[in-house]
Design a protein around this motif. Structure first.
Motif, PDB file in Angstrom:
ATOM      1  N   PRO A 131      27.297  39.492  32.357  1.00 35.43           N
ATOM      2  CA  PRO A 131      27.984  39.232  33.636  1.00 35.43           C
ATOM      3  C   PRO A 131      28.693  37.883  33.657  1.00 35.43           C
ATOM      4  CG  PRO A 131      25.811  40.155  34.032  1.00 35.43           C
ATOM      5  CD  PRO A 131      25.880  39.846  32.565  1.00 35.43           C
ATOM      6  N   VAL A 132      28.050  36.844  33.145  1.00 32.77           N
ATOM      7  CA  VAL A 132      28.678  35.520  33.128  1.00 32.77           C
ATOM      8  C   VAL A 132      29.920  35.530  32.248  1.00 32.77           C
ATOM      9  CG1 VAL A 132      28.374  33.105  32.427  1.00 32.77           C
ATOM     10  CG2 VAL A 132      26.535  34.306  33.625  1.00 32.77           C
ATOM     11  N   ARG A 133      29.836  36.175  31.100  1.00 32.81           N
ATOM     12  CA  ARG A 133      30.984  36.221  30.187  1.00 32.81           C
ATOM     13  C   ARG A 133      32.152  36.990  30.798  1.00 32.81           C
ATOM     14  NH1 ARG A 133      29.294  34.923  24.806  1.00 32.81           N
ATOM     15  NH2 ARG A 133      27.025  34.627  24.709  1.00 32.81           N
ATOM     16  N   VAL A 134      31.846  38.127  31.423  1.00 34.79           N
ATOM     17  CA  VAL A 134      32.911  38.941  32.025  1.00 34.79           C
ATOM     18  C   VAL A 134      33.584  38.177  33.164  1.00 34.79           C
ATOM     19  CG1 VAL A 134      33.368  41.010  33.385  1.00 34.79           C
ATOM     20  CG2 VAL A 134      31.910  41.153  31.360  1.00 34.79           C
ATOM     21  N   LEU A 135      32.798  37.546  34.022  1.00 36.57           N
ATOM     22  CA  LEU A 135      33.369  36.807  35.146  1.00 36.57           C
ATOM     23  C   LEU A 135      34.179  35.600  34.664  1.00 36.57           C
ATOM     24  CD1 LEU A 135      30.442  36.866  37.739  1.00 36.57           C
ATOM     25  CD2 LEU A 135      32.636  38.048  37.909  1.00 36.57           C
ATOM     26  N   ALA A 136      33.692  34.917  33.633  1.00 35.46           N
ATOM     27  CA  ALA A 136      34.424  33.762  33.112  1.00 35.46           C
ATOM     28  C   ALA A 136      35.761  34.188  32.515  1.00 35.46           C
ATOM     29  CB  ALA A 136      33.576  33.037  32.071  1.00 35.46           C
ATOM     30  N   TRP A 137      35.761  35.267  31.742  1.00 44.17           N
ATOM     31  CA  TRP A 137      37.013  35.772  31.170  1.00 44.17           C
ATOM     32  C   TRP A 137      37.967  36.241  32.278  1.00 44.17           C
ATOM     33  CZ3 TRP A 137      39.872  35.549  27.056  1.00 44.17           C
ATOM     34  CH2 TRP A 137      39.301  35.235  25.815  1.00 44.17           C
ATOM     35  N   THR A 138      37.425  36.943  33.266  1.00 44.30           N
ATOM     36  CA  THR A 138      38.263  37.403  34.374  1.00 44.30           C
ATOM     37  C   THR A 138      38.866  36.228  35.120  1.00 44.30           C
ATOM     38  OG1 THR A 138      36.840  39.359  34.625  1.00 44.30           O
ATOM     39  CG2 THR A 138      38.326  38.820  36.458  1.00 44.30           C
ATOM     40  N   GLY A 139      38.045  35.195  35.351  1.00 48.40           N
ATOM     41  CA  GLY A 139      38.548  34.001  36.018  1.00 48.40           C
ATOM     42  C   GLY A 139      39.661  33.339  35.241  1.00 48.40           C
ATOM     43  N   LEU A 140      39.523  33.278  33.922  1.00 48.70           N
ATOM     44  CA  LEU A 140      40.567  32.681  33.088  1.00 48.70           C
ATOM     45  C   LEU A 140      41.860  33.478  33.184  1.00 48.70           C
ATOM     46  CD1 LEU A 140      41.535  30.664  30.967  1.00 48.70           C
ATOM     47  CD2 LEU A 140      40.530  32.142  29.204  1.00 48.70           C
ATOM     48  N   ILE A 141      41.764  34.802  33.134  1.00 41.85           N
ATOM     49  CA  ILE A 141      42.957  35.651  33.244  1.00 41.85           C
ATOM     50  C   ILE A 141      43.621  35.454  34.606  1.00 41.85           C
ATOM     51  CG2 ILE A 141      43.745  38.047  33.360  1.00 41.85           C
ATOM     52  CD1 ILE A 141      41.516  38.717  31.318  1.00 41.85           C
ATOM     53  N   VAL A 142      42.809  35.353  35.664  1.00 44.11           N
ATOM     54  CA  VAL A 142      43.351  35.173  37.012  1.00 44.11           C
ATOM     55  C   VAL A 142      44.107  33.857  37.124  1.00 44.11           C
ATOM     56  CG1 VAL A 142      42.713  34.756  39.425  1.00 44.11           C
ATOM     57  CG2 VAL A 142      41.707  36.672  38.189  1.00 44.11           C
ATOM     58  N   VAL A 143      43.521  32.756  36.621  1.00 43.42           N
ATOM     59  CA  VAL A 143      44.197  31.462  36.772  1.00 43.42           C
ATOM     60  C   VAL A 143      45.459  31.395  35.903  1.00 43.42           C
ATOM     61  CG1 VAL A 143      42.128  30.213  37.464  1.00 43.42           C
ATOM     62  CG2 VAL A 143      42.716  30.336  35.039  1.00 43.42           C
ATOM     63  N   ILE A 144      45.454  32.070  34.757  1.00 36.62           N
ATOM     64  CA  ILE A 144      46.671  32.115  33.936  1.00 36.62           C
ATOM     65  C   ILE A 144      47.775  32.859  34.678  1.00 36.62           C
ATOM     66  CG2 ILE A 144      47.696  33.087  31.835  1.00 36.62           C
ATOM     67  CD1 ILE A 144      45.066  32.491  30.404  1.00 36.62           C
ATOM     68  N   ALA A 145      47.422  34.022  35.246  1.00 32.43           N
ATOM     69  CA  ALA A 145      48.408  34.801  35.995  1.00 32.43           C
ATOM     70  C   ALA A 145      48.928  34.034  37.203  1.00 32.43           C
ATOM     71  CB  ALA A 145      47.789  36.133  36.431  1.00 32.43           C
ATOM     72  N   LEU A 146      48.028  33.383  37.931  1.00 33.16           N
ATOM     73  CA  LEU A 146      48.443  32.604  39.097  1.00 33.16           C
ATOM     74  C   LEU A 146      49.314  31.417  38.690  1.00 33.16           C
ATOM     75  CD1 LEU A 146      45.231  32.546  41.331  1.00 33.16           C
ATOM     76  CD2 LEU A 146      47.412  33.658  41.844  1.00 33.16           C
ATOM     77  N   SER A 147      48.984  30.804  37.574  1.00 27.89           N
ATOM     78  CA  SER A 147      49.773  29.659  37.116  1.00 27.89           C
ATOM     79  C   SER A 147      51.199  30.079  36.774  1.00 27.89           C
ATOM     80  CB  SER A 147      49.111  29.019  35.897  1.00 27.89           C
ATOM     81  OG  SER A 147      47.877  28.449  36.241  1.00 27.89           O
ATOM     82  N   ILE A 148      51.327  31.198  36.064  1.00 24.83           N
ATOM     83  CA  ILE A 148      52.657  31.695  35.691  1.00 24.83           C
ATOM     84  C   ILE A 148      53.462  32.031  36.938  1.00 24.83           C
ATOM     85  CG2 ILE A 148      53.890  33.573  34.554  1.00 24.83           C
ATOM     86  CD1 ILE A 148      51.591  33.677  32.515  1.00 24.83           C
ATOM     87  N   ARG A 149      52.829  32.745  37.880  1.00 21.39           N
ATOM     88  CA  ARG A 149      53.554  33.152  39.078  1.00 21.39           C
ATOM     89  C   ARG A 149      53.868  31.957  39.978  1.00 21.39           C
ATOM     90  NH1 ARG A 149      56.795  34.363  41.689  1.00 21.39           N
ATOM     91  NH2 ARG A 149      57.365  36.304  42.729  1.00 21.39           N
ATOM     92  N   THR A 150      52.924  31.007  40.069  1.00 21.32           N
ATOM     93  CA  THR A 150      53.157  29.817  40.881  1.00 21.32           C
ATOM     94  C   THR A 150      54.295  28.992  40.304  1.00 21.32           C
ATOM     95  OG1 THR A 150      50.842  29.719  41.584  1.00 21.32           O
ATOM     96  CG2 THR A 150      52.120  27.696  41.777  1.00 21.32           C
TER      97      THR A 150
END
Length: 444
Positions: free
Chosen positions: A413-432
């Protein structure tokens, strides 16, 4: 001074030991987060409420990952980066975090003044000049600097206790404001179902004109700012340093996970209460662009519920500003000192000097905004969204080190959430970044 935890503690004693994630919650839930959540809720109603618990879940995963690295690795995160890639890479990580911290600190300065205006009322603040604001903030920063410089050796322990008190104050004040706003609970639960809402979806899909492109940029930046109110990779990054400050080891992982769950759940709960209050009391009653400062949020509650509502909400704003003001700068000081390979304990002289520099840098940025007459809430929302640009590097470092741990130390669970969080911030950074470029081109 480290504070080792016994490994055979009872559940209640372990609960009493929690603290690092409360500090993270206190620093993330600053006035910038309060203002951003209020303005988004004012404009979108309950449509984007679901982002808050989602961001909280991602924050739990990323903070738990950083905590696990902190207790299981002998070296600090910047030290591990330097060992693998060289000291220049550690400098890069430290600088990225320092940029995010400075932006947060600038919004903290502006929102601290907003809290003061909320207490004083609209008439008392009408005559305040921008110079008065800048000088007032300088005096407040001077008091914090004195606290840092004259602080005792157990400064970290004092900070933990103070942050727990201030988080409690925010729970009470914002909880009272939420119930006073008399929300429609059917709408609240409906807002927890992921959707963009008709207005947000329309803004994101219609980009055939400059005006529509601007609306789309605002919508994306609002969503990014709302994510940043709860999901702060910079705060999660600092968790690895806090557990080392306390002397926690592998045998303290259960205490660490309990600490993360309680602290970050408190963060998400308070953000949700702020959002619900604004969505209930302000949506379709006042335009978001009219929220020129946080005092307007507090003052807008007064006609509905009386002067006590303004005071109670302002107490929450002040608690948020006070809780994040010192610790936010301290994060920058600790991690930057580690990045340049000097002592990074909270009580060390290098950390105190770097913290003071960060405090002054945040005040300088906020003062420039004040003296130029920039709309404070717009400034805070933009600053909140800009911090997202610095998060991918910090998240990548956490995920990279997470994979060096066993599954017993860091479960799926920790690994999945950490990877998901990284993908989210990358996507948000690109769009921002794309939205910011579009708006800059429009201004030019």
């Amino acid at each position: 001074m480290t504070q080792p935890v016994r490994t055979n503690e009872s559940g209640w004693r372990r609960y009493r030991r929690i603290g690092p994630a409360i500090v993270v919650a206190a620093v993330v839930l600053g006035p910038g987060s309060i203002v951003s959540a209020s303005r988004v809720a004012c404009g979108e109603g309950f449509d984007l409420l679901w982002i808050v618990p989602l961001a909280g879940l991602l924050m739990i995963g990323m903070t738990a990952a950083a905590m696990t690295i902190g207790v299981c690795k002998e070296r600090t995160l910047c030290g591990l980066v330097a060992d693998r890639f060289g000291r220049w890479a550690a400098w890069l990580v430290g600088t990225a975090l320092l940029i995010a911290i400075t932006l947060f600190q600038a919004s903290n300065n502006n929102a601290m003044w907003m809290a003061v205006m909320g207490f004083r009322g609209q008439d008392a603040t009408a005559a305040d000049s921008n110079l008065t604001r800048a000088l007032g903030l300088l005096l407040f920063n001077g008091a914090i600097i004195a606290l840092v410089w004259l602080g005792r050796r157990d400064l970290y322990r004092w900070i933990e206790k103070a942050m727990a008190f201030l988080v409690g104050a925010m729970v009470l004040s914002f909880g009272a404001s939420m119930f006073a706003s008399n929300p429609n609970w059917a709408d609240v639960f409906s807002g927890l179902i992921p959707s963009l809402g008709s207005e947000t979806a329309a803004n994101l899909s219609q980009t055939d004109s400059i005006a529509n492109q601007d609306d789309a940029s605002i919508a994306w930046m609002s969503m990014a700012a709302l994510v940043a109110t709860t999901f702060s990779v910079a705060g999660a990054f600092y968790q690895s340093y806090q557990v080392k400050e306390k002397g926690w080891k592998r045998n303290n992982l259960k205490t660490g996970f309990l600490d993360v769950f309680v602290g970050i759940s408190s963060l998400a709960l308070i953000t949700a209460m702020i959002y619900i209050t604004a969505a209930s009391a302000l949506h379709e009653k006042i335009a978001p662009e009219e929220l020129t400062d946080a005092s307007v949020v507090a003052l807008s509650l007064e006609p509905l519920f009386g002067s006590w509502a303004r005071t109670v909400f302002s107490i929450g704003i002040f608690a948020g500003a006070a809780s994040s003001f010192l610790v936010n700068a301290l994060i920058g000081g600790v991690v930057f000192c580690d990045a340049i390979d000097v002592p990074c304990q909270v009580s060390s002289a290098p950390v105190r000097r770097a913290t003071i520099v960060t405090l002054l840098a945040g005040w300088a940025v906020a003062s420039v905004a004040a003296l130029t007459g920039v709309d404070l809430v717009s400034f805070i929302v933009i600053a909140q969204s800009l911090t997202v640009l610095c998060f991918p590097l910090l998240g990548a470092v956490i995920v990279w080190q997470l994979h060096g741990l066993s599954r017993d130390e860091a479960g799926l669970p920790v690994r999945v959430l950490a990877w998901t969080g990284l993908i989210v911030v990358i996507a948000l950074s690109i769009r921002t970044l794309s939205s910011l470029i579009a708006r800059i081109n429009e201004w030019l």
